[in-house]
Design a protein around this motif. Sequence first.
Motif, PDB file in Angstrom:
ATOM      1  N   VAL A   1       0.850  -1.188   0.000  1.00  0.00           N
ATOM      2  CA  VAL A   1       0.000   0.000   0.000  1.00  0.00           C
ATOM      3  C   VAL A   1       0.889   1.243   0.000  1.00  0.00           C
ATOM      4  N   VAL A   2       0.723   2.084  -1.012  1.00  0.00           N
ATOM      5  CA  VAL A   2       1.543   3.294  -1.069  1.00  0.00           C
ATOM      6  C   VAL A   2       0.729   4.543  -0.739  1.00  0.00           C
ATOM      7  N   TYR A   3      -0.595   4.364  -0.711  1.00  0.00           N
ATOM      8  CA  TYR A   3      -1.430   5.511  -0.397  1.00  0.00           C
ATOM      9  C   TYR A   3      -2.733   5.029   0.219  1.00  0.00           C
ATOM     10  N   SER A   4      -3.186   5.712   1.265  1.00  0.00           N
ATOM     11  CA  SER A   4      -4.459   5.331   1.876  1.00  0.00           C
ATOM     12  C   SER A   4      -5.149   6.570   2.398  1.00  0.00           C
ATOM     13  N   THR A   5      -6.452   6.653   2.151  1.00  0.00           N
ATOM     14  CA  THR A   5      -7.173   7.833   2.621  1.00  0.00           C
ATOM     15  C   THR A   5      -8.622   7.478   2.887  1.00  0.00           C
ATOM     16  N   HIS A   6      -9.366   8.444   3.443  1.00  0.00           N
ATOM     17  CA  HIS A   6     -10.807   8.256   3.601  1.00  0.00           C
ATOM     18  C   HIS A   6     -11.520   9.482   3.055  1.00  0.00           C
ATOM     19  N   GLU A   7     -12.753   9.269   2.589  1.00  0.00           N
ATOM     20  CA  GLU A   7     -13.458  10.335   1.881  1.00  0.00           C
ATOM     21  C   GLU A   7     -14.955  10.172   2.121  1.00  0.00           C
ATOM     22  N   MET A   8     -15.675  11.279   2.108  1.00  0.00           N
ATOM     23  CA  MET A   8     -17.102  11.247   2.453  1.00  0.00           C
ATOM     24  C   MET A   8     -17.916  10.310   1.550  1.00  0.00           C
ATOM     25  N   PHE A   9     -17.830  10.522   0.243  1.00  0.00           N
ATOM     26  CA  PHE A   9     -18.542   9.661  -0.700  1.00  0.00           C
ATOM     27  C   PHE A   9     -17.617   9.293  -1.857  1.00  0.00           C
ATOM     28  N   MET A  10     -17.145   8.054  -1.873  1.00  0.00           N
ATOM     29  CA  MET A  10     -16.226   7.653  -2.940  1.00  0.00           C
ATOM     30  C   MET A  10     -16.910   7.607  -4.304  1.00  0.00           C
ATOM     31  N   CYS A  11     -18.225   7.359  -4.315  1.00  0.00           N
ATOM     32  CA  CYS A  11     -18.905   7.232  -5.614  1.00  0.00           C
ATOM     33  C   CYS A  11     -19.256   8.598  -6.199  1.00  0.00           C
ATOM     34  N   SER A  12     -19.111   9.663  -5.395  1.00  0.00           N
ATOM     35  CA  SER A  12     -19.447  10.995  -5.902  1.00  0.00           C
ATOM     36  C   SER A  12     -18.395  11.445  -6.912  1.00  0.00           C
ATOM     37  N   ASP A  13     -18.692  12.520  -7.601  1.00  0.00           N
ATOM     38  CA  ASP A  13     -17.730  13.057  -8.573  1.00  0.00           C
ATOM     39  C   ASP A  13     -16.390  13.350  -7.905  1.00  0.00           C
ATOM     40  N   ALA A  14     -16.471  13.917  -6.687  1.00  0.00           N
ATOM     41  CA  ALA A  14     -15.239  14.272  -5.972  1.00  0.00           C
ATOM     42  C   ALA A  14     -14.442  13.011  -5.645  1.00  0.00           C
ATOM     43  N   GLY A  15     -15.153  11.976  -5.194  1.00  0.00           N
ATOM     44  CA  GLY A  15     -14.491  10.717  -4.852  1.00  0.00           C
ATOM     45  C   GLY A  15     -13.843  10.095  -6.069  1.00  0.00           C
TER      46      GLY A  15
END
Lengths: 147, 584
Positions: free
Chosen positions: B39-53
């Motif tokens: 794993v070289v990168y790991s993060t968390h995000e509000m909605f992965m399926c959204s445009d931003a995600g």
Amino acid sequence: MTTPEKSSDDQQKWEPRIVAFCCNWCSYAGADLAGTSRIQYPPNARIIRVNCTGRISPDFILAPLEMGADGVLVSGCHPGDCHYTSGNLKLRARWALLESAIEQAGIDPRRIRLQWASASEAQIFADGVRMFTEQVRRLGPMRRVWR
Amino acid sequence: MAENTEPRIGVFVCHCGHNIAGSVDVERVAKAAESFPNVVYSTHEMFMCSDAGQALIREKVREKNLNRVVVASCSPRMHEPTFRRVVEEAGLNRYLFEQVNLREHVSWCHMREPEKATEKAIDLVRMSVARAAQLEHLPVKTVKVLPRTLVVGGGIAGLRAACDIADRGFEVVLVERQSKLGGHVAKWTHLFPADESGWQVIAPLLRNVTRHPLIKVLTDSQVVGFEGYIGNFVARVKNLKTGKEESYEVGTVIVATGFEPFKPYGYYGYGESKDIVTLAELQELRPREDLLRPSDGKPVKKLVFIGCVGSREPGKPGHEHCSRHCCSAVAKAASDLRDRVDEVLILYQDIRTYGRGHEELYRLARSKHVIYSKFPRDNKPEVTVTKSGKIRVTWHDVLSGDDMMYEPDMLVLASAMVPPPDAADVSKLFSLTRSGDGFFNPEHIKLAPLTTHTAGVMIAGAAQAAKNASESVIDASGAAAKAVGLMARGEVEIESTVSHVISELCSSCRTCVTACPYGAISMDNSRDPPVALVTEAKCHGCGTCAAACPSSAIVMYHSTDQQIMAMVEAFLCTPTAVAGGGGS
């Protein structure tokens, strides 16, 4: 703190570790529906998705037990209801052999379970996981016993 | 091709608003993932399926030079196609994506155990990361779609679908088991909400279908064999009269096999008197000025309807659902017949006149002094038929709290819509799954209600759930649009997840040949000794052969032994697990 207390503490902390194989079309979907329906069940099983229970070779059951899993659960489509017509029947045929094989290897056959749960049977899926988790809990941590 | 380069895995943990983050500590999961191998990168995000995600995934793939992507969010049955598309847009092969199900399998079903849910989530992500490292680039394949649709069922849904497809310029083979097209609707005298007979509605459709040069109608016929894959199915159709079978090559299928009106034997004296009929049977009576009793032909003066007969019965398999059409149909029938009889009573559990124009029917019935009386769910009305043939109904009226008794001349039972008795055979034929009530399951209840898990096979009408004629027609046009969409495109992508024989390892035992449910494996006799060979177009990817092969000569792409064992190992053989679970 004395040693015996500590070990009973450990006993308390021990949680069964269960590997669960679910077929994509029936039981994985049934588990999805259990979630969507907010049906609560013990968090001990780790689900691995396979296309069909027919994909499950004896190795998939034996290797986890060898690696220290306390139980292995397989959940698939009802006989006659397989997405691939008959893969689950192939697994069922292997299962009888598997049960006797693991017994001969000194493993209680109650540590493996084969259940059928369709895409709509969320409750049956969840009940199966709960029942099996409790069964494995009663058997205690994985160990081999030859009778 | 990324096979020979080191895996560089990116992990994206989704909050799904509060859905996942409410029970799972997503920050801890993302933090834990940082230490997992590769794993070289790991993060968390509000909605992965959204445009931003989605944009985040694309951006990080480029920035961190990721060659594997793991998204820990909802069920892959929901968003796997979405994320596969995203990684493709980022320049990765779609099979280098792996999804972890933290919502349906963790947060939603362990809502009161956040600590254990988080531990489970971490385990699942570790397992998927291990699998991701083993993932292989697979070619994306396309196949041609034959420009012909098989429509199964010649009721209102099947007819509408056939017309729509043919009008769009594609061929249709319409198979109907009965001698006549039109299904149940053609037999009914009054449809709601507009005051038309079933025949008036069906006739124009029927004319269109029978005259259309692109529609081949096969009545007295049944589909008895079905094989192939999206775009290239072969259906074997048997003529039930002559016993002759013929095969048709089709690209898409619409299953519109409808329902059956439940015959409520054991309910409210059904079968004990000719004057106790179902709503469907009432609809099939010959239309005339006055309503006559079936038993003696005398005019009916007092009429009673009972609702929810064989519907909405918790704990009774096949009868738990609401049949949806009955409340409105009863209101319509009651207000029509109120003009011809002295008194009409409707005994109901609840009233659900939910559709466009349906509430008006309820109000119409009320305005015509149709009497509505609510009975309790756990204390249903009782019907006795006396020796002289009189029907006596007793029930408890919830609103007045009184016990009531009435002796109608005729009793109409609004019985359930249930799947036809051979729905199980149809589901097997087309590999469809069924709901608890026996109707065919859609691919997704909200997002894909007309397609099924058998790619290329659509469902429409009451085959999918209890529904009325207008809703069936909406389905039919929708399913037709789905079929036309596939055929107009002309070719579609298919899964590359098929099995493959490593011929050097094959011991020619033929176990796989007998294990394959599709006859997709044969022996390549041009080799000496002969080795097993998979016909990829016939392979559906179940992997039964790979499990059966005693020589481990069969690779099930995207579900290899290594990929699966990597998950098992990652769960059971982690350093922390060994330390914690150590004991004799």
